[in-house]
Write a protein that holds these residues in place. Structure first.
Motif, PDB file in Angstrom:
ATOM      1  N   HIS A 103       0.621  -1.054  -0.152  1.00 38.33           N
ATOM      2  CA  HIS A 103      -0.067  -0.759   0.252  1.00 38.33           C
ATOM      3  C   HIS A 103       0.869   1.105   0.134  1.00 38.33           C
ATOM      4  N   ARG A 129       2.310   2.070  -3.155  1.00 39.48           N
ATOM      5  CA  ARG A 129       1.393   2.487  -4.545  1.00 39.48           C
ATOM      6  C   ARG A 129       1.284   3.818  -4.043  1.00 39.48           C
ATOM      7  N   LYS A 142      -3.566   6.233  -7.682  1.00 39.30           N
ATOM      8  CA  LYS A 142      -5.018   6.168  -7.055  1.00 39.30           C
ATOM      9  C   LYS A 142      -5.314   7.375  -5.979  1.00 39.30           C
ATOM     10  N   TYR A 170     -13.266   9.935  -7.017  1.00 38.67           N
ATOM     11  CA  TYR A 170     -13.310   8.395  -7.419  1.00 38.67           C
ATOM     12  C   TYR A 170     -14.724   8.882  -7.919  1.00 38.67           C
ATOM     13  N   GLU A 215     -10.056  -3.490 -15.506  1.00 39.66           N
ATOM     14  CA  GLU A 215     -10.353  -3.262 -13.956  1.00 39.66           C
ATOM     15  C   GLU A 215     -11.775  -3.087 -13.033  1.00 39.66           C
ATOM     16  N   GLY A 216     -12.154  -3.334 -11.807  1.00 44.38           N
ATOM     17  CA  GLY A 216     -13.158  -2.523 -11.522  1.00 44.38           C
ATOM     18  C   GLY A 216     -13.026  -1.617 -11.441  1.00 44.38           C
ATOM     19  N   PRO A 217     -14.471  -0.603 -10.490  1.00 42.85           N
ATOM     20  CA  PRO A 217     -13.479   0.608  -9.879  1.00 42.85           C
ATOM     21  C   PRO A 217     -13.148   0.918  -8.789  1.00 42.85           C
ATOM     22  N   SER A 218     -13.218  -0.732  -8.002  1.00 44.53           N
ATOM     23  CA  SER A 218     -12.734  -0.365  -6.714  1.00 44.53           C
ATOM     24  C   SER A 218     -11.514  -2.033  -6.467  1.00 44.53           C
ATOM     25  N   SER A 219     -11.464  -2.735  -7.384  1.00 44.00           N
ATOM     26  CA  SER A 219     -10.915  -4.169  -7.960  1.00 44.00           C
ATOM     27  C   SER A 219      -9.944  -4.255  -8.867  1.00 44.00           C
ATOM     28  N   SER A 220      -9.458  -5.303  -8.334  1.00 47.01           N
ATOM     29  CA  SER A 220      -8.336  -5.978  -9.236  1.00 47.01           C
ATOM     30  C   SER A 220      -8.929  -7.468  -9.593  1.00 47.01           C
ATOM     31  N   LEU A 225      -4.245  -0.086 -11.128  1.00 48.72           N
ATOM     32  CA  LEU A 225      -3.908   0.132  -9.734  1.00 48.72           C
ATOM     33  C   LEU A 225      -3.179  -1.514  -9.320  1.00 48.72           C
ATOM     34  N   GLY A 240      -3.061  -4.003  -7.468  1.00 50.58           N
ATOM     35  CA  GLY A 240      -3.643  -4.470  -6.594  1.00 50.58           C
ATOM     36  C   GLY A 240      -3.048  -5.241  -5.162  1.00 50.58           C
ATOM     37  N   THR A 241      -3.206  -4.590  -4.304  1.00 50.17           N
ATOM     38  CA  THR A 241      -2.363  -4.837  -3.334  1.00 50.17           C
ATOM     39  C   THR A 241      -3.309  -6.422  -2.721  1.00 50.17           C
ATOM     40  N   THR A 242      -4.242  -6.637  -2.736  1.00 50.79           N
ATOM     41  CA  THR A 242      -5.273  -7.641  -2.312  1.00 50.79           C
ATOM     42  C   THR A 242      -4.751  -8.817  -3.826  1.00 50.79           C
ATOM     43  N   SER A 299      -9.930  -6.991  -4.063  1.00 54.49           N
ATOM     44  CA  SER A 299      -9.975  -5.606  -3.226  1.00 54.49           C
ATOM     45  C   SER A 299      -9.680  -5.586  -1.979  1.00 54.49           C
ATOM     46  N   SER A 300      -9.185  -4.896  -0.994  1.00 52.35           N
ATOM     47  CA  SER A 300      -9.259  -4.944   0.127  1.00 52.35           C
ATOM     48  C   SER A 300     -10.909  -4.633   0.593  1.00 52.35           C
TER      49      SER A 300
HETATM   50  N1  PLP Z   1      -8.267  -1.320  -9.395  1.00 52.48           N
HETATM   51  C1  PLP Z   1      -9.207  -0.140  -8.528  1.00 52.48           C
HETATM   52  C2  PLP Z   1      -9.562   0.778  -9.435  1.00 52.48           C
HETATM   53  C3  PLP Z   1      -9.484   0.511  -7.235  1.00 52.48           C
HETATM   54  O1  PLP Z   1      -9.355   1.475  -6.980  1.00 52.48           O
HETATM   55  C4  PLP Z   1      -8.477  -0.642  -6.429  1.00 52.48           C
HETATM   56  C5  PLP Z   1      -8.448  -0.324  -5.204  1.00 52.48           C
HETATM   57  O2  PLP Z   1      -9.445   0.448  -4.512  1.00 52.48           O
HETATM   58  C6  PLP Z   1      -8.250  -1.815  -6.162  1.00 52.48           C
HETATM   59  C7  PLP Z   1      -8.007  -2.104  -7.786  1.00 52.48           C
HETATM   60  C8  PLP Z   1      -7.521  -2.855  -5.878  1.00 52.48           C
HETATM   61  O3  PLP Z   1      -6.876  -3.346  -4.803  1.00 52.48           O
HETATM   62  P1  PLP Z   1      -6.409  -3.275  -3.289  1.00 52.48           P
HETATM   63  O4  PLP Z   1      -6.154  -5.102  -3.623  1.00 52.48           O
HETATM   64  O5  PLP Z   1      -5.199  -2.912  -3.062  1.00 52.48           O
HETATM   65  O6  PLP Z   1      -7.634  -2.896  -2.837  1.00 52.48           O
END
Ligand code: PLP
Length: 293
Positions: A58, A61, A162, A166, A195-200, A219, A221-223, A258-259
């Motif tokens: 994290h 990133r 990031k 958003y 990717e998703g809007p908040s996920s990989s 991004l 993705g840390t997860t 995702s986290s």
């Molecule tokens: N892609 C985007 C656009 C994101 O906003 C996020 C997390 O919010 C991720 C991927 C997944 O990242 P993480 O696994 O670090 O939550």
């Protein structure tokens, strides 16, 4: 209970650099560029039993996002201390097994001389994601409107940072909801899955696990990084690839990572059923929750 610490890296006295404040009273100026322009960067950490996960990934990133938006390099040691303290204090207060800590750095007050970022961390309980982890999510693809090589062609669009901007990442969820779906997978204008809007996206084909190449302005993705380590430990080969929408028809399984929510299996994509490996999903989610950073 919501623990909030303001972070002041520039204060001469180290004891005054982390300042606990009441999260329910206003702390940010109405002229802060984070508020007025969404100009800043953020991270969200999964916290299990008071311990933040994937801290190094994290922070790496965060530093990369700061470089991309041309903010001063964040004091990573101080931010790490802030995140760990918020996580521990929120856990002490709530005893919640799963928490989140959000870290925000804005460009600060507009036209301030010298420019000083505003920064804080916030600890709060995670939502209950049992259903998505167990039953999966219905996902639709939506056009992101850019070709897959946008990051190299137009770095000023900040694809792969990031940032606090958003609004689009939220509006696509409302579009998904209108169409009866839970989540979204962005596709480039030239047909590559992103990717998703908040996920990989994580894709399984046989014993190989793929995620779309981050060189496409995604991004890291840390997860997804932790998932790859767990998958590799179970004998899967992992890697990044350029994946076209059509390639997903051959997938044996797909997840959004995702986290907070961790690994949510995709049970349908654009209305087409997708196979879900419940045993593998449960095993990886259990392993993610058991990780100590
Ligand atoms: N892609 C985007 C656009 C994101 O906003 C996020 C997390 O919010 C991720 C991927 C997944 O990242 P993480 O696994 O670090 O939550």
């Amino acid at each position: 209970m919501t623990v909030c610490l303001l972070v002041h890296p520039d204060r001469p006295d180290p004891a005054e650099r982390l300042v606990p404040v009441d999260a329910d009273t206003p702390q940010v100026s109405v002229t802060d560029l984070g508020v007025t322009r969404g100009d800043g960067v953020f991270e969200v950490f999964t916290v299990v039993d008071g311990r933040p996960q994937a801290v190094e990934a994290h922070l790496r990133r965060l530093a990369n996002s700061a470089v991309m938006v041309e903010l001063a390099a964040p004091d990573l040691a101080l931010f790490e201390q802030a995140v760990r303290r918020a996580a521990a204090e929120e856990y002490r207060a709530t005893h919640a097994h799963e928490l989140l800590v959000k870290l925000i750095i804005t460009r600060g007050i507009e036209d301030a001389e010298p420019a000083v970022s505003t920064a804080w961390v916030l600890g709060f309980p995670n939502a209950d994601h049992t259903r998505e982890r167990r039953d999966g999510v219905d996902v639709i693809t939506l056009d992101r409107g850019y070709p897959h090589d946008i990051a190299a062609r137009a770095p000023w669009l900040l694809a792969g940072a990031k940032t606090l901007s958003y609004a689009i990442n939220r509006s696509v969820l409302r579009e998904a909801s209108r169409r009866g779906a839970d989540d979204v997978l962005f596709v480039s204008s030239d047909g590559y899955v992103l990717e998703g809007p908040s996920s990989s996206l994580v894709v399984r084909r046989g014993t190989r696990i793929w995620t779309p190449s981050t060189a496409q302005g995604l991004l890291r993705g840390t997860t997804q990084g932790c998932v790859f380590e767990e998958m590799a430990a179970r004998g899967y080969a992992t890697g990044e690839a350029l994946l076209r929408s059509d390639d997903l028809a051959q997938a044996d399984g797909m997840w959004l990572a995702s986290s907070g929510r961790l690994l949510a299996p995709i049970r349908s994509l654009d209305g087409r059923a997708v196979q879900v490996d419940h045993a593998l999903t449960d095993a990886i989610n259990e392993a993610l929750l058991a990780r100590t950073d």
